[in-house]
Design a protein around this motif. Structure first.
Motif, short mmCIF file in Angstrom:
data_model
loop_
_atom_site.label_atom_id
_atom_site.label_comp_id
_atom_site.label_asym_id
_atom_site.label_seq_id
_atom_site.Cartn_x
_atom_site.Cartn_y
_atom_site.Cartn_z
N THR A 7 43.51 11.76 -43.71
CA THR A 7 43.12 12.75 -44.72
C THR A 7 42.14 12.14 -45.72
O THR A 7 41.12 12.76 -46.06
N ALA A 8 42.42 10.92 -46.18
CA ALA A 8 41.53 10.25 -47.11
C ALA A 8 40.17 10.00 -46.47
O ALA A 8 39.12 10.18 -47.10
N LEU A 10 38.68 11.68 -43.97
CA LEU A 10 37.92 12.92 -43.79
C LEU A 10 37.43 13.50 -45.11
O LEU A 10 36.28 13.94 -45.21
N LEU A 11 38.28 13.48 -46.13
CA LEU A 11 37.87 14.02 -47.43
C LEU A 11 36.75 13.19 -48.06
O LEU A 11 35.79 13.74 -48.60
N ALA A 12 36.87 11.88 -47.97
CA ALA A 12 35.83 11.02 -48.54
C ALA A 12 34.54 11.13 -47.76
O ALA A 12 33.45 11.08 -48.33
N VAL A 14 33.46 13.84 -46.12
CA VAL A 14 32.86 15.13 -46.51
C VAL A 14 32.26 15.02 -47.91
O VAL A 14 31.15 15.52 -48.16
N ALA A 15 32.95 14.37 -48.83
CA ALA A 15 32.44 14.21 -50.19
C ALA A 15 31.16 13.38 -50.19
O ALA A 15 30.20 13.72 -50.89
N SER A 36 33.26 7.14 -52.98
CA SER A 36 33.61 7.80 -51.72
C SER A 36 33.29 6.89 -50.53
O SER A 36 34.01 6.89 -49.54
#
Length: 56
Positions: A7-8, A10-12, A14-15, A36
């Motif tokens: 999760t970390a 993928l979120l980072a 995308v960010a 990020s």
């Protein structure tokens, strides 16, 4: 732990990509991009270290 790392990652990721599309060279933009990027690298290393043994 592994789902949290994914999760970390993928979120980072995308960010980081969205920050690069925004452009600009202001200090907050650069700081967020660096943070990020560090999260992407750290979670990727964490996932790599948690991988199981390879079956030959």
């Amino acid at each position: 732990m592994t789902p949290l790392l994914w999760t970390a990652l993928l979120l980072a990721l995308v960010a980081n990509v969205s920050l690069n599309f925004l452009g600009g060279q202001e200090a907050p933009h650069i700081a967020l991009s660096v943070v990020s990027g560090v999260v992407v690298l750290a979670s990727a290393v964490g996932l790599w270290m948690r991988r199981g043994p390879r079956a030959d």
